[in-house]
Design a protein around this motif. Structure first.
Motif, mmCIF file in Angstrom:
data_model
loop_
_atom_site.group_PDB
_atom_site.id
_atom_site.type_symbol
_atom_site.label_atom_id
_atom_site.label_comp_id
_atom_site.label_asym_id
_atom_site.label_seq_id
_atom_site.Cartn_x
_atom_site.Cartn_y
_atom_site.Cartn_z
ATOM 1 N N PHE A 1 0.837 -1.192 0.000
ATOM 2 C CA PHE A 1 0.000 0.000 0.000
ATOM 3 C C PHE A 1 0.877 1.249 0.000
ATOM 4 C CE2 PHE A 1 -2.975 -3.150 1.343
ATOM 5 C CZ PHE A 1 -4.245 -2.679 1.019
ATOM 6 N N SER A 2 0.598 2.151 -0.922
ATOM 7 C CA SER A 2 1.172 3.499 -0.887
ATOM 8 C C SER A 2 0.306 4.338 0.046
ATOM 9 C CB SER A 2 1.167 4.102 -2.294
ATOM 10 O OG SER A 2 -0.133 4.569 -2.626
ATOM 11 N N PRO A 3 0.679 5.592 0.309
ATOM 12 C CA PRO A 3 -0.197 6.431 1.136
ATOM 13 C C PRO A 3 -1.572 6.669 0.514
ATOM 14 C CG PRO A 3 2.013 7.342 1.105
ATOM 15 C CD PRO A 3 1.991 6.246 0.078
ATOM 16 N N LYS A 4 -1.708 6.391 -0.787
ATOM 17 C CA LYS A 4 -2.964 6.671 -1.487
ATOM 18 C C LYS A 4 -3.768 5.426 -1.832
ATOM 19 C CE LYS A 4 -2.907 11.231 -2.125
ATOM 20 N NZ LYS A 4 -3.981 12.105 -1.641
ATOM 21 N N ALA A 5 -3.081 4.325 -2.174
ATOM 22 C CA ALA A 5 -3.806 3.171 -2.697
ATOM 23 C C ALA A 5 -2.929 1.925 -2.686
ATOM 24 C CB ALA A 5 -4.267 3.446 -4.131
ATOM 25 N N GLU A 6 -3.563 0.775 -2.852
ATOM 26 C CA GLU A 6 -2.817 -0.475 -2.988
ATOM 27 C C GLU A 6 -2.208 -0.557 -4.387
ATOM 28 O OE1 GLU A 6 -3.337 -5.292 -2.231
ATOM 29 O OE2 GLU A 6 -5.121 -4.024 -2.330
ATOM 30 N N VAL A 7 -1.008 -1.116 -4.477
ATOM 31 C CA VAL A 7 -0.361 -1.358 -5.760
ATOM 32 C C VAL A 7 -0.072 -2.849 -5.871
ATOM 33 C CG1 VAL A 7 0.662 0.951 -5.848
ATOM 34 C CG2 VAL A 7 1.975 -0.945 -4.881
ATOM 35 N N PRO A 8 0.021 -3.386 -7.103
ATOM 36 C CA PRO A 8 0.166 -4.832 -7.253
ATOM 37 C C PRO A 8 1.516 -5.383 -6.846
ATOM 38 C CG PRO A 8 0.240 -3.746 -9.397
ATOM 39 C CD PRO A 8 -0.167 -2.704 -8.403
ATOM 40 N N PHE A 9 2.552 -4.556 -6.944
ATOM 41 C CA PHE A 9 3.894 -5.039 -6.628
ATOM 42 C C PHE A 9 4.794 -3.852 -6.332
ATOM 43 C CE2 PHE A 9 8.236 -6.260 -7.995
ATOM 44 C CZ PHE A 9 8.470 -7.195 -6.996
ATOM 45 N N CYS A 10 5.737 -4.055 -5.415
ATOM 46 C CA CYS A 10 6.702 -3.022 -5.069
ATOM 47 C C CYS A 10 8.039 -3.687 -4.773
ATOM 48 C CB CYS A 10 6.221 -2.228 -3.863
ATOM 49 S SG CYS A 10 7.480 -1.104 -3.210
ATOM 50 N N GLY A 11 9.062 -3.334 -5.521
ATOM 51 C CA GLY A 11 10.358 -3.966 -5.367
ATOM 52 C C GLY A 11 11.071 -3.608 -4.079
ATOM 53 N N HIS A 12 11.115 -2.304 -3.751
ATOM 54 C CA HIS A 12 11.908 -1.938 -2.572
ATOM 55 C C HIS A 12 11.266 -2.447 -1.287
ATOM 56 C CE1 HIS A 12 9.260 1.600 -1.822
ATOM 57 N NE2 HIS A 12 9.813 1.639 -0.637
ATOM 58 N N ALA A 13 9.951 -2.482 -1.233
ATOM 59 C CA ALA A 13 9.288 -3.026 -0.043
ATOM 60 C C ALA A 13 9.437 -4.545 0.028
ATOM 61 C CB ALA A 13 7.818 -2.633 -0.037
ATOM 62 N N THR A 14 9.563 -5.200 -1.124
ATOM 63 C CA THR A 14 9.829 -6.640 -1.149
ATOM 64 C C THR A 14 11.215 -6.928 -0.571
ATOM 65 O OG1 THR A 14 8.387 -7.030 -3.048
ATOM 66 C CG2 THR A 14 10.123 -8.643 -2.666
ATOM 67 N N VAL A 15 12.204 -6.154 -0.998
ATOM 68 C CA VAL A 15 13.559 -6.309 -0.477
ATOM 69 C C VAL A 15 13.574 -6.043 1.027
ATOM 70 C CG1 VAL A 15 15.872 -5.269 -0.508
ATOM 71 C CG2 VAL A 15 14.724 -5.848 -2.661
ATOM 72 N N ALA A 16 12.903 -4.981 1.449
ATOM 73 C CA ALA A 16 12.858 -4.650 2.877
ATOM 74 C C ALA A 16 12.206 -5.763 3.689
ATOM 75 C CB ALA A 16 12.115 -3.333 3.077
ATOM 76 N N THR A 17 11.098 -6.305 3.182
ATOM 77 C CA THR A 17 10.384 -7.366 3.888
ATOM 78 C C THR A 17 11.232 -8.632 3.972
ATOM 79 O OG1 THR A 17 8.259 -6.479 3.157
ATOM 80 C CG2 THR A 17 8.280 -8.757 3.907
ATOM 81 N N ALA A 18 11.896 -8.982 2.875
ATOM 82 C CA ALA A 18 12.731 -10.183 2.862
ATOM 83 C C ALA A 18 13.882 -10.068 3.853
ATOM 84 C CB ALA A 18 13.265 -10.421 1.450
ATOM 85 N N VAL A 19 14.506 -8.897 3.917
ATOM 86 C CA VAL A 19 15.611 -8.704 4.861
ATOM 87 C C VAL A 19 15.090 -8.719 6.299
ATOM 88 C CG1 VAL A 19 17.340 -7.043 5.664
ATOM 89 C CG2 VAL A 19 17.102 -7.535 3.220
ATOM 90 N N ALA A 20 13.946 -8.092 6.546
ATOM 91 C CA ALA A 20 13.364 -8.107 7.896
ATOM 92 C C ALA A 20 13.075 -9.538 8.335
ATOM 93 C CB ALA A 20 12.092 -7.270 7.924
ATOM 94 N N LEU A 21 12.562 -10.366 7.433
ATOM 95 C CA LEU A 21 12.302 -11.767 7.758
ATOM 96 C C LEU A 21 13.609 -12.520 7.989
ATOM 97 C CD1 LEU A 21 9.414 -12.500 5.243
ATOM 98 C CD2 LEU A 21 9.251 -12.668 7.734
ATOM 99 N N ALA A 22 14.605 -12.265 7.135
ATOM 100 C CA ALA A 22 15.889 -12.965 7.260
ATOM 101 C C ALA A 22 16.561 -12.651 8.590
ATOM 102 C CB ALA A 22 16.804 -12.585 6.100
#
Length: 272
Positions: A58-79
């Motif tokens: 989710f951006s501050p305005k709406a949901e988006v189908p995919f986001c690369g930088h948030a994917t990288v951030a989430t993967a590192v947070a999980l790791a």
């Protein structure tokens, strides 16, 4: 109370890269709650893990189908919590494998990409204040997709890329009409090194300092147009003009049409 982690992606410096919110347990949140959290966080994207590696953005305005930088951030947070390794995120755009190495560098593999022709771009050039003769003829306009749609526009000078000022509302309307997530504005420094900027008014953000989804789409564009030949690794510099330098690597393989995007991520605040 929902715990929101804050990471910045495509950098090893907490003051660089692109910040993202990360909610590792969003199983009890509905759409309205996720949107409210993303709006409150205020970053270009917040990622929500809603189930067994099911991720929504989710951006501050709406949901988006995919986001690369948030994917990288989430993967590192999980790791950081379960250890490095390979995961497969289920996203609205499709399944996205992500591998995190011992150095907490994440590599995502895009969904199947495509490139789409565009017609007259005079309207968007006018919105940007760019002239047609400032475009790089070797990198003609097109739309790249690797989870989200991005219009690629390339300029022949670094100065033109640096001088970015546009009409927010006009560009927002232009992009909404064409289902674009960002503009991928590009200057080519060398055969495999590029400088990029990404206006993101559809997310309520003037500009993204690092855009992994656009990087993946751009990799697909370069291969489709025959600008580069796989196997090759590309280096993208982004965020320099915003004071948040970011480094993105894009890998194209000869035996796979998907695009791999790699980068680091670090906490902005300590988890917990």
């Amino acid at each position: 109370m929902t715990e929101v982690l804050r990471y910045t992606a495509f950098t090893t410096d907490p003051t660089g890269g692109n910040p993202a919110g990360v909610v590792l347990d969003a199983s009890g949140l509905d759409d309205a709650a996720m949107q409210a959290i993303a709006t409150d966080v205020g970053y270009s994207e917040t990622a929500f893990v809603t189930g067994e590696y099911q991720v929504r953005y989710f951006s501050p305005k709406a949901e988006v189908p995919f986001c690369g930088h948030a994917t990288v951030a989430t993967a590192v947070a999980l790791a950081e919590r379960i250890g490095p390794g390979e995961l497969v995120f289920s996203t609205p755009a499709g399944e996205v494998p992500v591998a995190v190495d011992e150095g907490l560098r994440a590599t995502l593999t895009s969904v199947e990409p495509y490139v789409e022709e565009v017609g007259d771009v005079s309207e968007v050039l006018d919105i940007l204040g760019w002239r047609a003769d400032e475009l790089d003829p070797a990198l003609p306009p097109a739309i790249g997709y690797a989870g989200a749609r991005h219009l690629v526009l390339s300029t022949s000078t670094r100065q033109r890329l640096a001088d970015l000022e546009y009409d927010f509302d006009r560009l927002l309307a232009y992009m909404l009409e064409r289902d674009l997530t960002t503009l991928q504005l590009v200057w080519r420094e060398s055969a495999t090194t590029f400088h990029v900027r990404d206006p993101f008014p559809v997310g309520g953000v003037v500009e993204d300092p690092a855009t992994g989804a656009a990087a993946a789409a751009f990799g697909a564009y370069l291969r489709d147009r025959g600008v580069v030949q796989a196997p090759v690794t590309l280096t993208l510099h982004q965020g320099e003009d915003l004071g948040r330098p970011s480094l993105i690597h894009v890998e194209l393989r000869a035996d796979d049409t998907r695009v791999r995007v790699s980068g680091n991520a670090v906490p902005i605040t300590e988890p917990g």
